[in-house]
Design a protein around this motif. Sequence first.
Motif, PDB file in Angstrom:
ATOM      1  N   UNK A 213       0.804  -1.229   0.000  1.00  0.00           N
ATOM      2  CA  UNK A 213       0.000   0.000   0.000  1.00  0.00           C
ATOM      3  C   UNK A 213       0.833   1.274   0.000  1.00  0.00           C
ATOM      4  N   UNK A 214       2.029   1.191   0.578  1.00  0.00           N
ATOM      5  CA  UNK A 214       2.835   2.408   0.665  1.00  0.00           C
ATOM      6  C   UNK A 214       3.385   2.851  -0.683  1.00  0.00           C
ATOM      7  N   UNK A 215       3.260   2.006  -1.689  1.00  0.00           N
ATOM      8  CA  UNK A 215       3.731   2.380  -3.023  1.00  0.00           C
ATOM      9  C   UNK A 215       2.609   2.851  -3.943  1.00  0.00           C
ATOM     10  N   UNK A 216       1.362   2.706  -3.494  1.00  0.00           N
ATOM     11  CA  UNK A 216       0.221   2.954  -4.378  1.00  0.00           C
ATOM     12  C   UNK A 216       0.101   4.430  -4.766  1.00  0.00           C
ATOM     13  N   UNK A 249      -4.301  -2.924  -0.003  1.00  0.00           N
ATOM     14  CA  UNK A 249      -5.477  -2.053   0.097  1.00  0.00           C
ATOM     15  C   UNK A 249      -5.169  -0.821   0.954  1.00  0.00           C
ATOM     16  N   UNK A 250      -5.666   0.334   0.489  1.00  0.00           N
ATOM     17  CA  UNK A 250      -5.580   1.550   1.281  1.00  0.00           C
ATOM     18  C   UNK A 250      -6.732   1.590   2.280  1.00  0.00           C
ATOM     19  N   UNK A 251      -6.539   2.299   3.369  1.00  0.00           N
ATOM     20  CA  UNK A 251      -7.678   2.616   4.236  1.00  0.00           C
ATOM     21  C   UNK A 251      -8.507   3.692   3.543  1.00  0.00           C
ATOM     22  N   UNK A 252      -9.726   3.909   4.016  1.00  0.00           N
ATOM     23  CA  UNK A 252     -10.563   4.918   3.364  1.00  0.00           C
ATOM     24  C   UNK A 252      -9.986   6.330   3.507  1.00  0.00           C
ATOM     25  N   UNK A 253      -9.480   6.701   4.677  1.00  0.00           N
ATOM     26  CA  UNK A 253      -8.835   8.030   4.747  1.00  0.00           C
ATOM     27  C   UNK A 253      -7.624   8.150   3.813  1.00  0.00           C
TER      28      UNK A 253
ATOM     29  N   UNK B 191      11.205   3.490  -8.311  1.00  0.00           N
ATOM     30  CA  UNK B 191      11.509   4.864  -7.893  1.00  0.00           C
ATOM     31  C   UNK B 191      10.769   5.197  -6.598  1.00  0.00           C
ATOM     32  N   UNK B 192       9.484   4.873  -6.570  1.00  0.00           N
ATOM     33  CA  UNK B 192       8.702   5.115  -5.352  1.00  0.00           C
ATOM     34  C   UNK B 192       9.319   4.366  -4.170  1.00  0.00           C
TER      35      UNK B 192
END
Lengths: 285, 285, 285, 285
Positions: A213-216, A249-253, B191-192
């Motif tokens: 998720x941290x790369x999305x 998956x991202x959280x909604x915020x 890169x990210x």
Amino acid sequence: MKNAKLVSKSHPTQQTAISIGDRTTIGGQDLLIIGGPCAVESLEQMETVARHLAHAPVQMLRGGVFKPRTSPYSFQGMGDAGLTILSAVRQRYGIPVVTEVMSVHQIESIVAHADLLQVGSRNMQNFDLLKALGEAGKPVLLKRGLAATLEEFVFAAEYILSHGNPDVILCERGIRSFDSFTRNILDLGAVVALKQITHLPVMVDPSHAAGKRELVAGLARAAVAAGADGLIIECHPEPEQSVSDARQALSLPEMVELVQSLALVAEAVGRRVPGVEPVRELSAA
Amino acid sequence: MKNAKLVSKSHPTQQTAISIGDRTTIGGQDLLIIGGPCAVESLEQMETVARHLAHAPVQMLRGGVFKPRTSPYSFQGMGDAGLTILSAVRQRYGIPVVTEVMSVHQIESIVAHADLLQVGSRNMQNFDLLKALGEAGKPVLLKRGLAATLEEFVFAAEYILSHGNPDVILCERGIRSFDSFTRNILDLGAVVALKQITHLPVMVDPSHAAGKRELVAGLARAAVAAGADGLIIECHPEPEQSVSDARQALSLPEMVELVQSLALVAEAVGRRVPGVEPVRELSAA
Amino acid sequence: MKNAKLVSKSHPTQQTAISIGDRTTIGGQDLLIIGGPCAVESLEQMETVARHLAHAPVQMLRGGVFKPRTSPYSFQGMGDAGLTILSAVRQRYGIPVVTEVMSVHQIESIVAHADLLQVGSRNMQNFDLLKALGEAGKPVLLKRGLAATLEEFVFAAEYILSHGNPDVILCERGIRSFDSFTRNILDLGAVVALKQITHLPVMVDPSHAAGKRELVAGLARAAVAAGADGLIIECHPEPEQSVSDARQALSLPEMVELVQSLALVAEAVGRRVPGVEPVRELSAA
Amino acid sequence: MKNAKLVSKSHPTQQTAISIGDRTTIGGQDLLIIGGPCAVESLEQMETVARHLAHAPVQMLRGGVFKPRTSPYSFQGMGDAGLTILSAVRQRYGIPVVTEVMSVHQIESIVAHADLLQVGSRNMQNFDLLKALGEAGKPVLLKRGLAATLEEFVFAAEYILSHGNPDVILCERGIRSFDSFTRNILDLGAVVALKQITHLPVMVDPSHAAGKRELVAGLARAAVAAGADGLIIECHPEPEQSVSDARQALSLPEMVELVQSLALVAEAVGRRVPGVEPVRELSAA
């Protein structure tokens, strides 16, 4: 592309806009942002997503009910029960939905309940399915195969168009490589090329490419800058509890924050994110 | 990354800025744009490039004098004569230059004439060269290998740092894949990820990834949106006459136009292109 | 291959035989089997290997003294002390040895102590090294790069030949792919093709391809059936104690058993394993 | 493989033999050699193939009637008319036949006319098809996907077994890579591994891997040495006239010669080619 006569541009500026549902369009100045969980898990889950995201920052919801899984013993999706949930949320919130169709016999019921039919990577060259979707009467979101060349991808779309359905959206979602740091390699060169080759809208799925998720967010911004017409992003009320693809998956915020950040990038390349105003922070200069 | 202790971030916001020459820096808010031909071909060629591009839109010139070529019978670069040309242009225009170093014995003369030493993809794991560059006393631009994992890439930089040189810039330039439509696949997920893993500046070379000039601008914009700290782009006074990589070089006016378009994208992600003001066209809204 | 004039066949049956040391040859009817550990660790270790394997089933010993390692903090090989060990074993057992050369400045000492100089995958396009090996005066074992095309591989050999050294042995050792089950994918189609394209001998390294010792024997037999002129296989007196690549090294008894099994396959394709008689088991018919 | 409980070995020597038609079997000491054209083109063509090859050197015929093609405008196979041809030849020569099934609705008619149902690479994860084949009542030849990991391949077979059909033959046919010299990279390490992981028979298709007929024989021999239980090879009465894959089909005499050469390799690894006696040429010793 040679011989892909229906999907290739007839002139350099040809661009097809496709209507999805009553009031959503892709292929114009406005980007189409689709969000939602990997799989439909419950009505409550989908309600929560819709309540937080519709109609901005997200104009459309995603949620799998028939799930292609490597193992036959993994969760295969809620099936028809999931379709009922999708349908309910779609009507209550007046927001179009997309879900994956894995076989010809599912087309009829999915067409009845969804606005956009997704063909997954594993089925990009399931020609029987592509031909049947030529007669589905609803738009198709065609994901690039895991190791599909651009030529194969473009011709897969040509199968659908040549069987009667002009409404195909191409979706780059990462291809296989030797490096397992990211789940797949997002091929934005393909996006740039497809926008030059075809008149069809091109979306990007940064979630399946990243796998983390941290790369999305970074990939989503890059996709918009590369010229993508839309994004499909996985998000979940409780990402860590997701039944599948929890890691990406991202959280909604986080989803709200990401789409906010996209508005400025969109503006920089002459596009807009519907319902989101670009907020320019005070320059450090 | 585990055990890559010198290149890994010690805290999430750690970011190293590296000075190149007297007044150029990479790793801060300003992007570093490097332009120039694949190979130095003549003084006139390099003069023309410098006259049109220095110091804006380009803060640094590139030009290969020692060229790694698949065939021993292909042009291997002008060698020392090319270095003399680079040096002359560098002094006349007061602009720093980067050129590729292919072996240990070339380091001394390149250090005398260039501001940044490029390690090409084929030499990313030429450990002897990496160790020697640890003592070069000038910054190094380390290109990712054609099939290097992120772990291998990061550790290649660790070789240089652990041998005494803290000034390493990482450069993603596309990796090998099954599809030959683009020359390589630009891996912006890398890169990210690298921006999260290491404190070193990260550049992108969209030209070698694309392999086709019409794809370069889209990939360049995507790279900036993904968070790259700089770009290295091939351009040539007469692209079709280039002795190598003719198919991917931009013309000088195309180069100017591209960098102009980058300014808005840079601003959208909180960065600046030195010397180029973002010009917002009147919105279609 | 077009323009690779020195390594390409001038007629379909052209085949070069290369002498290594006083009495070993590759490229004729006899296969060349090379065995030994990934790295030279001690005189005792190399003595044990030589005592068990020389001159049959193995005609040559391998052992790295300069080791290319992903991390600068991993064991980099014994260096000159290892070379002294190799040299001692070579003289005591009258068996030729091969070891890797990583840089130009190592050539002189390795030439003094070894019979065959190995260029590792990472250095396949270290052109400076290739050119210098053109003047080394001893045969070179050139390993294919991790993502090198056949064209690049063949031209890397052409660099050595065109700089004066006709004695190059090509070695397929597996290429990078998306699947991590095996360490690399052994490309035996490349072996079949190289035997048709070039007159140079072609070896196979099944150990680095497999990455798991239980897969080595099957791949070794396949390589012989595909037409390889020799094999280089990792084995160790105590595989689990190996300082590197422990997972892929065979024990010495496994090595003996493997080479025994190769004799029948070799015979089936008109080749021989020196010193090993094919033993046909009683047929189940 | 973890959790693939039906296809994984329960003990190291477990090996399933599968009967195809009345008198053909795969998985025992005898190899199964399948030959025939890419596509059924005419009765005369298939008659010619059967007359020359059945029952030795070939125990089974192949011929596609439903053809998966990249472009919708390419020849899609003769369809039912081709099935009638296959059926006629099958009965006249008493030889079993295999043909590809591309969708669920084709299963019934193919089951009526063929002895073995092939799932092509593009459909390896067409889960709807796999599930339906679980109830087909005839054996399935499952080809590995173009970029499928071994885990995905094994689990695709698990889908068929877990839906009721125990008779699945795995087929390695080459995977995608960066090198276009061969059409695909034949992954014989996968064959060695699959023989250790599963009790199912494992075949190899050297034709689609090679993509060039001159490479087929070498790869076929390598596959047998690696432990394959059978081979499926494209051949054609007039290869250059083949409607598809013309570049990789062997002529019928080449096919006979190839299988003859396989007998010795088979014997070397304890196997037999039915109906073909190994002919040992006089040794050069």
